[in-house]
Design an enzyme around this catalytic site. Structure first.
Site, PDB file in Angstrom:
ATOM      1  N   ARG A  35     -32.714 121.603-181.957  1.00 18.87           N
ATOM      2  CA  ARG A  35     -33.975 121.853-182.652  1.00 18.87           C
ATOM      3  C   ARG A  35     -33.719 122.710-183.882  1.00 18.87           C
ATOM      4  NH1 ARG A  35     -36.123 127.056-181.394  1.00 18.87           N
ATOM      5  NH2 ARG A  35     -35.098 127.988-179.614  1.00 18.87           N
ATOM      6  N   ALA A  40     -23.761 128.061-175.561  1.00 16.05           N
ATOM      7  CA  ALA A  40     -22.585 128.350-174.736  1.00 16.05           C
ATOM      8  C   ALA A  40     -21.954 127.060-174.237  1.00 16.05           C
ATOM      9  CB  ALA A  40     -22.988 129.231-173.553  1.00 16.05           C
ATOM     10  N   ARG A  71     -18.208 118.364-185.304  1.00 23.84           N
ATOM     11  CA  ARG A  71     -18.613 118.022-186.674  1.00 23.84           C
ATOM     12  C   ARG A  71     -19.516 119.121-187.221  1.00 23.84           C
ATOM     13  NH1 ARG A  71     -22.049 112.749-185.218  1.00 23.84           N
ATOM     14  NH2 ARG A  71     -20.933 112.911-183.291  1.00 23.84           N
ATOM     15  N   GLY A 119     -21.005 131.846-175.561  1.00 24.86           N
ATOM     16  CA  GLY A 119     -19.787 131.984-174.768  1.00 24.86           C
ATOM     17  C   GLY A 119     -19.085 130.674-174.471  1.00 24.86           C
ATOM     18  N   HIS A 158      -3.063 117.893-184.780  1.00 29.16           N
ATOM     19  CA  HIS A 158      -1.854 117.071-184.840  1.00 29.16           C
ATOM     20  C   HIS A 158      -2.190 115.685-185.375  1.00 29.16           C
ATOM     21  CE1 HIS A 158       0.397 120.093-182.578  1.00 29.16           C
ATOM     22  NE2 HIS A 158      -0.721 120.251-181.894  1.00 29.16           N
ATOM     23  N   ASN A 177     -16.853 139.242-179.004  1.00 28.64           N
ATOM     24  CA  ASN A 177     -16.740 139.749-177.640  1.00 28.64           C
ATOM     25  C   ASN A 177     -15.358 139.391-177.068  1.00 28.64           C
ATOM     26  OD1 ASN A 177     -17.521 140.803-175.072  1.00 28.64           O
ATOM     27  ND2 ASN A 177     -19.639 140.218-175.505  1.00 28.64           N
TER      28      ASN A 177
END
Length: 180
Positions: A175, A152, A158, A134, A107, A77
């Site tokens: 979950r 979102a 990780r 989003g 970095h 999107n």
């Protein structure tokens, strides 16, 4: 750079490749929705792998484009950013909501090395059938397993296993998704 070693981003060849990507994405972001063939041709020039079925809503930004490998039936999107100094591999049927950001660039932690302007890259891998909500941010070196959903606004620091819903900052498993 692609091997995960320190590199100089101001290198003339890398600067030229980034400039090329900016020109192609600028042209892409200026297209009209009806210019499907033009969009496809531009993405074909840009991406490392151009699947048969793909849709990326402008605006779209990336560093190089050539290090992005997308699976079939990919959808991104508006406002997706992929910093691809290392490979970004995204599986089939992946969905990216607005303003998702995928970073492979980072970095050094060592101050002296960092201020020398040397940079690093670590690949990102996103499995098949993954939905990223989003505004989520995927950090360098992360793998997201097949069928998972990232909430979102999450900051994925990780790896995320397959078949889970994960969300938060930092992102954590909320979950499991039951098999269908």
């Amino acid at each position: 750079m692609l091997a995960g070693q320190l590199y100089d981003a101001s290198d003339k060849e890398l600067t030229g490749l980034r400039q090329r990507a900016r020109e192609v994405t600028s042209a892409y972001n200026s297209t009209r929705t009806t210019e499907v063939d033009v969009r496809r041709a531009l993405l074909n020039r840009l991406l490392g792998r151009m699947p048969p079925k793909i849709e990326i809503e402008p605006p779209f930004r990336c560093d190089y484009g050539t290090n992005i490998y997308l699976g079939d039936n990919f959808y991104a999107n508006f406002g997706v950013v992929i910093l691809d100094v290392a490979e970004v591999r995204i599986g089939k049927n992946a969905l990216l909501a607005p303003n998702v950001q995928i970073y492979t660039a980072h970095h050094p932690l060592d101050v002296e090395t960092r201020i020398s302007m040397l940079e690093l890259g670590s690949p990102v891998t996103i499995g098949d059938n993954v939905w990223i909500g989003g505004g989520a941010i995927i950090l360098p070196g992360v793998t997201i397993g097949d069928n998972s959903v990232i909430g979102a606004g999450s900051v994925v620091t990780r790896d995320v296993p397959p078949n889970v819903v994960a969300a938060g900052n930092p992102c954590r498993v909320i979950r499991e998704i039951p098999a269908t």
